[in-house]
Design a protein around this motif. Structure first.
Motif, PDB file in Angstrom:
ATOM      1  N   MET A   1       0.813  -1.179  -0.010  1.00  0.00           N
ATOM      2  CA  MET A   1      -0.168  -0.160  -0.030  1.00  0.00           C
ATOM      3  C   MET A   1       0.930   1.297   0.182  1.00  0.00           C
ATOM      4  SD  MET A   1      -2.964   1.059   2.844  1.00  0.00           S
ATOM      5  CE  MET A   1      -1.879   1.465   4.122  1.00  0.00           C
ATOM      6  N   LEU A   2       0.539   2.341  -0.942  1.00  0.00           N
ATOM      7  CA  LEU A   2       1.133   3.458  -0.978  1.00  0.00           C
ATOM      8  C   LEU A   2       1.145   4.425   0.200  1.00  0.00           C
ATOM      9  CD1 LEU A   2       0.727   4.544  -4.425  1.00  0.00           C
ATOM     10  CD2 LEU A   2       2.615   3.477  -3.608  1.00  0.00           C
ATOM     11  N   THR A   3       2.198   4.887   0.877  1.00  0.00           N
ATOM     12  CA  THR A   3       2.243   5.727   2.004  1.00  0.00           C
ATOM     13  C   THR A   3       1.382   7.042   1.597  1.00  0.00           C
ATOM     14  OG1 THR A   3       4.448   4.916   2.828  1.00  0.00           O
ATOM     15  CG2 THR A   3       3.623   7.165   3.564  1.00  0.00           C
ATOM     16  N   PRO A   4       0.583   7.406   2.379  1.00  0.00           N
ATOM     17  CA  PRO A   4      -0.392   8.476   2.031  1.00  0.00           C
ATOM     18  C   PRO A   4       0.530   9.925   2.040  1.00  0.00           C
ATOM     19  CG  PRO A   4      -1.094   8.052   4.287  1.00  0.00           C
ATOM     20  CD  PRO A   4       0.047   6.711   3.649  1.00  0.00           C
ATOM     21  N   PRO A   5       0.019  10.787   1.499  1.00  0.00           N
ATOM     22  CA  PRO A   5       0.816  12.150   1.446  1.00  0.00           C
ATOM     23  C   PRO A   5       0.619  12.630   2.979  1.00  0.00           C
ATOM     24  CG  PRO A   5      -1.156  12.434   0.173  1.00  0.00           C
ATOM     25  CD  PRO A   5      -1.227  11.144   0.501  1.00  0.00           C
ATOM     26  N   LEU A   6       1.359  13.551   3.261  1.00  0.00           N
ATOM     27  CA  LEU A   6       1.407  14.256   4.657  1.00  0.00           C
ATOM     28  C   LEU A   6       0.508  15.458   4.633  1.00  0.00           C
ATOM     29  CD1 LEU A   6       5.328  13.795   5.460  1.00  0.00           C
ATOM     30  CD2 LEU A   6       3.664  12.902   6.747  1.00  0.00           C
ATOM     31  N   ILE A   7       0.102  15.863   5.793  1.00  0.00           N
ATOM     32  CA  ILE A   7      -0.804  17.025   5.789  1.00  0.00           C
ATOM     33  C   ILE A   7      -0.354  17.898   7.089  1.00  0.00           C
ATOM     34  CG2 ILE A   7      -3.011  18.180   5.967  1.00  0.00           C
ATOM     35  CD1 ILE A   7      -4.234  15.366   5.007  1.00  0.00           C
ATOM     36  N   ASP A   8       0.255  19.040   6.798  1.00  0.00           N
ATOM     37  CA  ASP A   8       0.693  19.870   7.702  1.00  0.00           C
ATOM     38  C   ASP A   8      -0.375  20.778   8.355  1.00  0.00           C
ATOM     39  OD1 ASP A   8       2.142  21.686   9.353  1.00  0.00           O
ATOM     40  OD2 ASP A   8       3.505  22.297   7.802  1.00  0.00           O
ATOM     41  N   ILE A   9      -1.004  20.387   9.505  1.00  0.00           N
ATOM     42  CA  ILE A   9      -2.164  21.111  10.015  1.00  0.00           C
ATOM     43  C   ILE A   9      -1.701  22.632  10.606  1.00  0.00           C
ATOM     44  CG2 ILE A   9      -3.254  18.843  10.487  1.00  0.00           C
ATOM     45  CD1 ILE A   9      -2.977  19.905  13.770  1.00  0.00           C
ATOM     46  N   GLY A  10      -0.523  22.900  10.908  1.00  0.00           N
ATOM     47  CA  GLY A  10      -0.060  24.146  11.247  1.00  0.00           C
ATOM     48  C   GLY A  10       1.006  24.767  10.615  1.00  0.00           C
ATOM     49  N   LEU A  11       0.745  25.738   9.787  1.00  0.00           N
ATOM     50  CA  LEU A  11       1.720  26.320   8.916  1.00  0.00           C
ATOM     51  C   LEU A  11       1.627  27.803   8.976  1.00  0.00           C
ATOM     52  CD1 LEU A  11       3.964  26.756   6.799  1.00  0.00           C
ATOM     53  CD2 LEU A  11       2.549  25.973   5.176  1.00  0.00           C
ATOM     54  N   ASN A  12       2.297  28.595   9.594  1.00  0.00           N
ATOM     55  CA  ASN A  12       2.121  29.982   9.456  1.00  0.00           C
ATOM     56  C   ASN A  12       2.802  30.674   8.245  1.00  0.00           C
ATOM     57  OD1 ASN A  12       1.170  30.529  12.526  1.00  0.00           O
ATOM     58  ND2 ASN A  12       3.161  29.061  12.649  1.00  0.00           N
ATOM     59  N   LEU A  13       2.079  30.570   7.138  1.00  0.00           N
ATOM     60  CA  LEU A  13       2.576  30.809   5.946  1.00  0.00           C
ATOM     61  C   LEU A  13       2.389  32.432   5.708  1.00  0.00           C
ATOM     62  CD1 LEU A  13       3.831  29.632   3.320  1.00  0.00           C
ATOM     63  CD2 LEU A  13       1.623  29.610   2.427  1.00  0.00           C
ATOM     64  N   ALA A  14       1.603  33.116   6.540  1.00  0.00           N
ATOM     65  CA  ALA A  14       1.442  34.573   6.561  1.00  0.00           C
ATOM     66  C   ALA A  14       2.589  35.354   7.196  1.00  0.00           C
ATOM     67  CB  ALA A  14       0.188  35.030   7.303  1.00  0.00           C
ATOM     68  N   SER A  15       3.540  34.514   7.913  1.00  0.00           N
ATOM     69  CA  SER A  15       4.637  35.103   8.459  1.00  0.00           C
ATOM     70  C   SER A  15       5.515  35.806   7.507  1.00  0.00           C
ATOM     71  CB  SER A  15       5.586  33.928   9.015  1.00  0.00           C
ATOM     72  OG  SER A  15       6.961  34.500   9.710  1.00  0.00           O
ATOM     73  N   HIS A  16       6.193  37.022   8.023  1.00  0.00           N
ATOM     74  CA  HIS A  16       6.873  37.772   7.163  1.00  0.00           C
ATOM     75  C   HIS A  16       8.198  37.140   6.434  1.00  0.00           C
ATOM     76  CE1 HIS A  16       8.898  38.359  10.900  1.00  0.00           C
ATOM     77  NE2 HIS A  16       9.921  38.562  10.199  1.00  0.00           N
ATOM     78  N   ARG A  17       8.495  35.948   7.425  1.00  0.00           N
ATOM     79  CA  ARG A  17       9.627  35.227   6.959  1.00  0.00           C
ATOM     80  C   ARG A  17       9.313  34.470   5.682  1.00  0.00           C
ATOM     81  NH1 ARG A  17      11.932  32.569  12.494  1.00  0.00           N
ATOM     82  NH2 ARG A  17      13.637  32.442  11.105  1.00  0.00           N
ATOM     83  N   PHE A  18       8.044  34.164   5.375  1.00  0.00           N
ATOM     84  CA  PHE A  18       7.848  33.467   4.056  1.00  0.00           C
ATOM     85  C   PHE A  18       7.402  34.313   2.974  1.00  0.00           C
ATOM     86  CE2 PHE A  18       6.791  30.061   7.167  1.00  0.00           C
ATOM     87  CZ  PHE A  18       7.913  29.120   6.416  1.00  0.00           C
ATOM     88  N   SER A  19       7.366  35.707   3.167  1.00  0.00           N
ATOM     89  CA  SER A  19       6.784  36.530   2.356  1.00  0.00           C
ATOM     90  C   SER A  19       7.415  36.623   0.868  1.00  0.00           C
ATOM     91  CB  SER A  19       6.698  37.960   2.655  1.00  0.00           C
ATOM     92  OG  SER A  19       7.883  38.676   2.992  1.00  0.00           O
ATOM     93  N   ARG A  20       8.687  36.395   0.905  1.00  0.00           N
ATOM     94  CA  ARG A  20       9.482  36.606  -0.544  1.00  0.00           C
ATOM     95  C   ARG A  20       9.362  35.265  -1.360  1.00  0.00           C
ATOM     96  NH1 ARG A  20      14.690  40.261   0.697  1.00  0.00           N
ATOM     97  NH2 ARG A  20      13.628  42.165   1.547  1.00  0.00           N
ATOM     98  N   ASP A  21       9.124  34.228  -0.554  1.00  0.00           N
ATOM     99  CA  ASP A  21       9.487  32.948  -1.347  1.00  0.00           C
ATOM    100  C   ASP A  21       8.585  31.842  -1.101  1.00  0.00           C
ATOM    101  OD1 ASP A  21      10.493  32.499   1.220  1.00  0.00           O
ATOM    102  OD2 ASP A  21      12.115  31.163   0.644  1.00  0.00           O
ATOM    103  N   TRP A  22       7.216  32.204  -0.648  1.00  0.00           N
ATOM    104  CA  TRP A  22       6.339  31.230  -0.082  1.00  0.00           C
ATOM    105  C   TRP A  22       5.996  30.016  -1.042  1.00  0.00           C
ATOM    106  CZ3 TRP A  22       1.685  30.154  -1.920  1.00  0.00           C
ATOM    107  CH2 TRP A  22       0.985  30.992  -2.887  1.00  0.00           C
ATOM    108  N   LYS A  23       5.987  30.257  -2.414  1.00  0.00           N
ATOM    109  CA  LYS A  23       5.725  29.692  -3.498  1.00  0.00           C
ATOM    110  C   LYS A  23       6.517  28.418  -3.522  1.00  0.00           C
ATOM    111  CE  LYS A  23       2.737  32.507  -6.314  1.00  0.00           C
ATOM    112  NZ  LYS A  23       2.370  32.776  -7.565  1.00  0.00           N
ATOM    113  N   GLN A  24       8.066  28.970  -3.398  1.00  0.00           N
ATOM    114  CA  GLN A  24       9.090  27.998  -3.441  1.00  0.00           C
ATOM    115  C   GLN A  24       9.031  27.040  -2.307  1.00  0.00           C
ATOM    116  OE1 GLN A  24       9.415  31.156  -4.177  1.00  0.00           O
ATOM    117  NE2 GLN A  24      10.743  31.428  -5.853  1.00  0.00           N
TER     118      GLN A  24
END
Length: 266
Positions: A1-24
């Motif tokens: 059986m294939l391992t299911p994908p992970l789901i990150d239930i807590g990601l602070n993507l609005a943090s300024h530390r991700f503002s420049r490269d969040w898509k990457q």
């Protein structure tokens, strides 16, 4: 059986530390096996921002929570609540929060924190969405408030759980879920959590990075001091080691728990 994908239930993507490269950042996480993300709203402003970010992500991969963190409870009022309610009607909104109590830093007066939490809980009961909870050194008061809503309280997850076994049992007895981060591998700091794992069923365990915070041991971030959702695979490994089970089992259990909690499709 294939391992299911992970789901990150807590990601602070609005943090300024991700503002420049969040898509990457998201692309690297996908390469590491993280298939979906639940972005954390910690204020009215960040809740709006994460809603917009999910709209820019591939369909079915980005979701968000909307709420006001206890650190910012002093700015919470009826108008905030009304705007959160409107935001939670968004198709990508999956939970009310981040809300709760923080008696460790006390950045808002405790009475104000409790009032804001009660308002969030009442909202969650009304709209029927799960709750994304924060608790630090405040389990007794948090439970006292939530217990007042018995019979109509929706599903609850205490995210970034680091408490002891007694607190874990209190949450589990009430049907709550717990979010586990890289803290589980923090030697000399994780003793309480390791003991608490005995009381936390795999079916109530979800995985999160809390990025950009809490970089797990054994993961080297691309930018020093900034955790990323790609580290979720390492969190799963650390939890598997702590439980003494295969990492594939941890991933499968967390995947099933997350789908059940947030009502996501397989």
């Amino acid at each position: 059986m294939l391992t299911p994908p992970l789901i990150d239930i807590g990601l602070n993507l609005a943090s300024h530390r991700f503002s420049r490269d969040w898509k990457q950042v998201i692309a690297r996480a996908h390469e590491a096996g993280v298939g979906r993300f639940i972005l954390t709203g910690t204020s009215l402003a960040t809740s709006r921002e994460v809603a917009l970010l999910t709209e820019q992500m591939a369909p079915g991969t980005g979701y968000f929570t909307a709420g006001v963190h206890p650190h910012y409870a002093s700015g919470f009022d009826d108008d905030t609540l009304a705007q959160l309610r409107e935001l939670l009607a968004h198709p990508n909104a999956v939970a009310v929060g981040e809300t709760g109590l923080d008696y460790n830093r006390d950045l808002s007066p405790r009475m104000v924190q409790r009032a804001a939490l009660e308002a969030h809980v009442a909202l969650a009961c009304t709209i029927g969405k799960p709750m994304f909870l924060h608790e630090r050194e405040a389990a007794a008061d948090l439970l006292a408030i939530l217990d007042n809503f018995q019979g109509r309280l929706p599903k609850c997850v205490v995210h970034c759980f680091t408490g002891n076994e007694a607190v874990a049992r209190a949450y589990i007895e009430r049907g709550f879920y717990l979010g586990i981060t890289g803290w589980v591998g923090q030697k000399n700091r994780n003793h309480d959590l390791l003991q608490a794992l005995h009381a936390i069923p795999p079916a109530r365990t979800m995985l999160e990075t809390d990025a950009p915070y809490l970089t797990p041991p054994g993961y080297t971030p691309g930018i020093a001091g900034r955790n990323e959702p790609a580290a979720l695979a390492r969190v799963a490994e650390l939890l598997a080691s702590a439980r003494g089970v295969p990492v594939g089992q941890v991933r499968a259990d967390a995947y099933a728990a997350t789908l059940a909690f947030f009502g996501l499709e397989d």
